[in-house]
Every structure is written in structure tokens, then in C-alpha cells.
Design an enzyme around this catalytic site. Structure first.
Site, short mmCIF file in Angstrom:
data_model
loop_
_atom_site.label_atom_id
_atom_site.label_comp_id
_atom_site.label_asym_id
_atom_site.label_seq_id
_atom_site.Cartn_x
_atom_site.Cartn_y
_atom_site.Cartn_z
N ASP A 3 1.05 5.37 0.18
CA ASP A 3 0.20 6.42 0.74
C ASP A 3 -0.15 7.48 -0.30
OD1 ASP A 3 0.23 5.25 3.25
OD2 ASP A 3 1.99 6.37 3.91
N ARG A 39 0.84 -1.18 0.00
CA ARG A 39 0.00 0.00 0.00
C ARG A 39 0.88 1.24 0.00
NH1 ARG A 39 -4.48 -0.17 4.61
NH2 ARG A 39 -2.67 0.60 5.75
N ARG A 93 9.53 7.19 5.21
CA ARG A 93 9.47 8.64 5.41
C ARG A 93 9.92 9.04 6.81
NH1 ARG A 93 3.46 9.70 3.66
NH2 ARG A 93 3.93 11.84 4.33
#
Length: 249
Positions: free
Chosen positions: A54, A52, A198
Site C-alpha cells: 500500500d 501489492r 496493519r
């Protein structure tokens, strides 16, 4: 009914999308892909992706699998152009190929690689595809810190809360390389936690700015406390660039 499983390799610019996975009241890459595949093959197609991404995150290499009824291997392989004609320009299918009936785009992946892109001066052609960072960074210090990540497995300090059974990941490479007017951070692991890359980059930046030391990075990792790590960097600079399967070339 003759049902066969196929892998789809694709790439996308995630700027306009709320990530990969279908969700209510938001446009996603998976929604657009499933819609195009269903129209082209004249049957309901539901894909399952390798992970997945973002909102705003990009992918130069992404895999998903799907099951097709009464479609030959040749028909599927030759469908790339037709499927692409139905997709938004920001999403491109590279190839479609047959795999074993139990092949799984998410669980069969043995490694994934991400890159995070920085640039240091305003550039309209890098808008939404790289992070404009105007402060000086010590890349050597950040690389020394990044190398330490390979010594650890539990990366709770860099993960958003989730229901995963474990926060253990095996990182096999993590380094910054210089590019014209910028830096690119590359990291490869067997799996990644939600928001992990991140958060890692946001913490390494603190070392590059001399705000924390390498010893403090060790303390952050061993604390297993997300609040002690740096802020997550913006999504625009993040790319999923490779996914490895034992049976895909």
C-alpha cells in the site's frame, strides 16, 4: 523471437509512492521500475510483482518478473548498475536473474514475511520509516496473543473487503522482539490479505495497552468481523522483508 523470463529482486522506500502497483494519476514503484527497464533494454517492459504494497509501505526484499526479447542471460545479469542509474534513489534493483518461462513472481511464492517497526521517542532519522508510539506496551502480553494467531486460518477479521476466493492464511511465525528504543513485530505466512498485517498489529496493541484480553482476541478472530478488530496502524512502519520461492536462493 527469443523471449526469456527474468526475476528482479529489488528494495524500495515507499514513502513517496502510492504502493507498488501501477494506478492512474498516482506515482507507484512499478511505474518507475517499468519505465527504467524499458529505457535500458530499449523495449516495452511490463513487470508483475510478488504482491501489492500500500501507499507508504516499504520493502527490503521484493520480487517481480518480466519477459525480455533478444536479451542474453549475461546481458540481463549485468544490467543492474545501468537500470539503477535510471531509477529514483528510493528504488534499488539488487539482482536480475533468469528463471523458467512459466515462473511467476506472485503465484509461485510459498511464504512472505513482514515486519512492523515501532519507536518510543522522537527520532528524526526514523521519520516515515517507523511508527512513533509514545504509550507503554506490554510486549509479553502481545507475544502471548500473537502466538495464538498460529492456531487459526480464517483472518477475515483483519482484512479489508476484497474479491479473494478465500480469507484463509497459514501463519508460521508471529512475534515481537525488542530493539533499541522500540519493538519490531515479525509475521510470516503463505499469503496475506489486504491490510491484514496493519490490522493485526493494531489489534495486538490493544492487548499491550490492557484494553482487551487474550480471550477477547480469540472472540475477534472467530467473529470474522473486521469492525470488531483494532484500527490499522500507519503504513510508515511496515516492511515486506522476505519472499520465499522453491527455486530461488
Amino acid at each position: 523471437m527469443n523471449t526469456q523470463r527474468f526475476f528482479i529482486e529489488l528494495a524500495y522506500d515507499g514513502t513517496a509512492y502510492h504502493g507498488w502497483q501501477i494506478q492512474p494519476n498516482a506515482i507507484t514503484v512499478q511505474e518507475e521500475l517499468d519505465k527504467a527497464l524499458s529505457v535500458f533494454f530499449r523495449q516495452k517492459v511490463e513487470t508483475l510483482g510478488c504482491g501489492r504494497t500500500d501507499t507508504g509501505v516499504h520493502s527490503s526484499t521484493f520480487f517481480a518478473h518480466m519477459d525480455l526479447n533478444e536479451v542474453t542471460v549475461e546481458q540481463a545479469e549485468r544490467s543492474v548498475g545501468g537500470v539503477n542509474s535510471l531509477l529514483p534513489y528510493q528504488i534499488a534493483v539488487k539482482r536480475i536473474f533468469k528463471v523458467a518461462g512459466d515462473a511467476h513472481a506472485r503465484f509461485d511464492a510459498t511464504a512472505r514475511s513482514y515486519e512492523y517497526h515501532f519507536h518510543f521517542h522522537k527520532d528524526p532519522f526514523k521519520l516515515n520509516r517507523s511508527w512513533l508510539y509514545k504509550w507503554k506496551l506490554d510486549a509479553d502480553a502481545m507475544n502471548a496473543a500473537a502466538a495464538l494467531l498460529l492456531n487459526y486460518k480464517d483472518f477475515t477479521s483483519f482484512s479489508k473487503a476484497s474479491d479473494t476466493a478465500t480469507n484463509n492464511c497459514i501463519i508460521t511465525e508471529a512475534y515481537f522482539r525488542p530493539v533499541e528504543d522500540g519493538l519490531v513485530f515479525k509475521i510470516t505466512a503463505d499469503r496475506f490479505l489486504r491490510n491484514m498485517v496493519r490490522a493485526v498489529v493494531g489489534t495486538l496493541i490493544l492487548i499491550g495497552r490492557k484494553e482487551i484480553s487474550v480471550a477477547e482476541l480469540v472472540e475477534i478472530i472467530e467473529s470474522k468481523n473486521r469492525s470488531k478488530a483494532g484500527q490499522s496502524v500507519p503504513a510508515c512502519g511496515l516492511y515486506l522483508v522476505n519472499v520465499i520461492y522453491p527455486y530461488v536462493k
